[in-house]
Every structure is written in C-alpha cells, then in structure tokens.
Enzyme design. Structure first.
Site, short mmCIF file in Angstrom:
data_model
loop_
_atom_site.label_atom_id
_atom_site.label_comp_id
_atom_site.label_asym_id
_atom_site.label_seq_id
_atom_site.Cartn_x
_atom_site.Cartn_y
_atom_site.Cartn_z
N ARG A 88 81.42 50.20 -7.15
CA ARG A 88 80.23 49.74 -7.89
C ARG A 88 79.74 48.38 -7.37
O ARG A 88 78.57 48.20 -7.09
CB ARG A 88 80.63 49.58 -9.36
N ILE A 89 80.67 47.44 -7.23
CA ILE A 89 80.27 46.09 -6.81
C ILE A 89 79.86 46.09 -5.34
O ILE A 89 78.86 45.48 -4.96
CB ILE A 89 81.39 45.06 -7.10
N ILE A 97 85.97 38.36 -2.68
CA ILE A 97 85.68 38.28 -4.13
C ILE A 97 86.56 39.27 -4.89
O ILE A 97 86.31 39.54 -6.06
CB ILE A 97 84.20 38.56 -4.43
N SER A 98 87.57 39.84 -4.20
CA SER A 98 88.36 40.89 -4.87
C SER A 98 89.59 40.27 -5.55
O SER A 98 89.51 39.84 -6.70
CB SER A 98 88.73 41.99 -3.89
N ARG A 99 90.68 40.19 -4.83
CA ARG A 99 91.87 39.53 -5.35
C ARG A 99 92.53 38.81 -4.19
O ARG A 99 92.52 39.31 -3.04
CB ARG A 99 92.87 40.57 -5.92
N ASP A 103 86.61 33.42 -3.53
CA ASP A 103 86.59 33.24 -4.99
C ASP A 103 87.98 33.46 -5.56
O ASP A 103 88.23 33.15 -6.71
CB ASP A 103 85.60 34.24 -5.61
N GLU A 141 96.40 31.22 -8.32
CA GLU A 141 95.15 30.59 -8.77
C GLU A 141 95.46 29.65 -9.91
O GLU A 141 96.07 30.09 -10.88
CB GLU A 141 94.16 31.67 -9.23
N HIS A 176 87.61 31.41 -8.92
CA HIS A 176 87.61 32.78 -9.47
C HIS A 176 86.59 32.87 -10.60
O HIS A 176 86.94 32.93 -11.78
CB HIS A 176 89.00 33.20 -9.94
N GLY A 209 83.68 35.06 -10.41
CA GLY A 209 82.75 36.15 -10.14
C GLY A 209 81.96 36.61 -11.35
O GLY A 209 80.79 36.97 -11.25
O1 LIG Z 1 86.41 40.92 -13.71
C1 LIG Z 1 87.27 40.68 -12.86
O2 LIG Z 1 88.18 41.47 -12.60
C2 LIG Z 1 87.22 39.44 -12.11
O3 LIG Z 1 87.99 39.23 -11.24
C3 LIG Z 1 86.20 38.42 -12.39
O4 LIG Z 1 85.81 37.72 -11.24
#
Ligand SMILES: O=C(O)C(=O)CO
Length: 301
Positions: A160-161, A240-242, A266, A271, A290, A292
């Site tokens: 989706r993202i 932007i994932s993990r 991010d 973290e 982090h 997002g």
């Molecule tokens: O919604 C999530 O899983 C996030 O990591 C937010 O950035």
C-alpha cells in the site's frame, strides 16, 4: 470506575500514555480505562480487561505473563501499520486478536518517504545549517544537490505505502522500478513502473533506493554488504520501513567508504540510536526520529 463499560488497558511509558494524551478522554467515555502502570501495580483487581491499546512506538512487551494476567482479553489494538513488535502467533494462542491501523497511515508515510528523498537529494540539512549560520554565504557548493526529475527510484516493497510512493514519484517524473514478492500489474501500469524480479537488478539501476517492506524473517538485514556493493556510488538509500531491514554495520561501512552516496533514515536499530553512534556524525546521513505517521490529521480525531 464505571463497571458497565468494557475494560481497556493502555500502555503508559514514563508518564505519557501510549496513545495520544488527548485520546484518553475519548477512550475514557467508552472503556473503564487503566494504564499499564496501574495494571502492573494491581494485576488481580484489574484482570477483567478485554482490550489493550498500544502505540507501536512504545514497543510494548506483550508476553505470556501479561496475557495470562488478562484472561478475558479479546483484542490488542496497536496504533500504526507495523505489527512486528507483537508475537502474533503467541498472542493468537491465547485466543486474542491483534488489530492495527494500516490504512490510516499510508499517505503520511509515503509523504515522509518523499520528504526524506528530497531532503537527502538536495543536501537540505547542510543548506539549512549554512542558511542559519552567523557566517552565512550567498552561495555554497555544499548545498548543491542532485536532481529528482528523470532519476530512477527503486521501490523495495510495493504494498500500500510503496504504491503511494510510486504515485508521488510519477508526479516527480521519476523512472520507477520495483521489487516485490508478487508482481503488481495494475499498479505497474498506473504509475508506469517496471518490475525487477531480482533485487540486485533494481539496486544496480536505481539512483534512489527506497525500503518499504514489512519486517519479517525474510526481510531482516535484506540490505547487507552485498546489496550495498550492488548500488551505484552516486545512489542514496531511504529507509522508512524498519531499521532491522538494513544491516546497519554494513550501511555505515558503505557510507564511510563511498560505496553509496548518502542515506536518509526514519528508522534505525535501536531507536533512538546511542548518542555516540557513527550514523549520527555523518554529513551524508539524514535521520528522522521514526515519524512516518506523525501528522496532526492522523493522530487527532
Ligand atoms: O505505523 C507504523 O508502523 C510506523 O512505523 C509509523 O512510522
């Protein structure tokens, strides 16, 4: 406490509740609410809770001990898209369902992905430092960045993202490549993206590599030494994932040796990063905390 309301437990870390504080009133009207801290102080008395509400960011420790103490628990609701902080198999074995909020966060996360791409590409952090410095100058070579238009974006993970990022990249007239477990023919057509079955093919061709995959045993340290060697020396990595999708030591080495040009992250592990971590000292690294999903529209209702 209103005994007619179903019970809910919310995570509380260092005085702040794991859901936005202004949401607590909303929840209080619907649930007999207690915090994790109160729960820990009096497990027996409060063992009738049926919902646990957490914010993914607090990384709540949902373990067997907690689940045994909540025999009536039906749902764990985690605010956010990722559920990698929860052991779903173990939780399901207690008959508890896990809920998340994947749709709510799609656009904000895609926007942050583009923000990081633009900030890194245009050396914005350095430009800002020069602009606010007492010795500012009219022109400085350090703020000359790279183009976006016409450049190749490699999206790793076309969920989706990933697709929302592709739509934004199309508006920026970028060439779009993607690598995904399955081909997405409709999405491909709508944004004019090309599928790369092999990650290496995407890495070799991309000017910007964007990581959007979920964290799973298959994607942990997906980007390691070999993958950085595949990237162009002029390419930038955006994650932007993990954090764990990247082998961070290999990333530091790739940035230090010029194997890749820059990174915009991010997410990291842990973290936040320890304050003496090499990534904090590199001028070719942009770090976000982090964030997002951190928009007013998502976090307020
Ligand atoms: O919604 C999530 O899983 C996030 O990591 C937010 O950035």
């Amino acid at each position: 406490m209103n005994k007619e309301l179903p019970g809910a437990l919310v995570e509380e870390i260092g005085g702040t509740i794991g859901v936005m504080e202004e949401h607590v009133d909303f929840l209080k009207e619907r649930f007999s609410l207690i915090t994790m801290k109160e729960f820990k102080e009096n497990k027996e008395h409060l063992a009738d809770k049926i919902v646990c509400i957490f914010n993914w960011a607090n990384k709540p420790d949902v373990n067997s001990e907690l689940l045994k103490a909540l025999p009536r628990l039906k749902v764990i609701a985690s605010a956010g898209a990722g559920v990698d902080h929860l052991d779903i198999k173990m939780i399901s074995s207690y008959g508890v369902k896990v809920a998340n909020t994947p749709h709510a966060v799609t656009n904000s996360t895609a926007d942050l992905a583009m923000t990081l791409l633009l900030v890194a590409a245009r050396n914005f952090m350095e430009a800002h430092q020069i602009a606010v410095s007492p010795n500012t100058v009219r022109f400085h070579a350090n703020w000359v960045g790279g183009d976006i238009t016409g450049m190749t974006l490699g999206i790793v993970g076309m969920g989706r993202i990933g697709y929302k990022i592709a739509q934004r990249a199309k508006a920026f007239e970028m060439k779009i490549l993607y690598h995904n477990r399955h081909r997405r023919p409709e999405e491909e057509k709508s944004v004019g993206a090309s599928y790369c079955e092999r990650l290496d093919d995407l890495l070799q061709q991309s000017d910007y590599v964007m990581l959007v995959v979920n964290l799973s045993p298959e994607t942990e340290k997906l980007m390691g030494k070999h993958e950085f060697q595949m990237m162009k020396p002029s390419a930038m990595l955006i994650n932007i994932s993990r954090g764990l999708v990247v082998d961070q030591e290999a990333l530091v080495e790739a940035l230090e040796t010029g194997q890749i040009k820059a990174a915009a992250l991010d997410v990291t592990y842990p973290e936040p990063l320890p304050r003496d971590h090499p990534l904090l000292k590199m001028s070719n690294v942009v770090l976000a905390p982090h964030m997002g999903t951190a928009t007013r529209e998502i976090t307020h209702f």
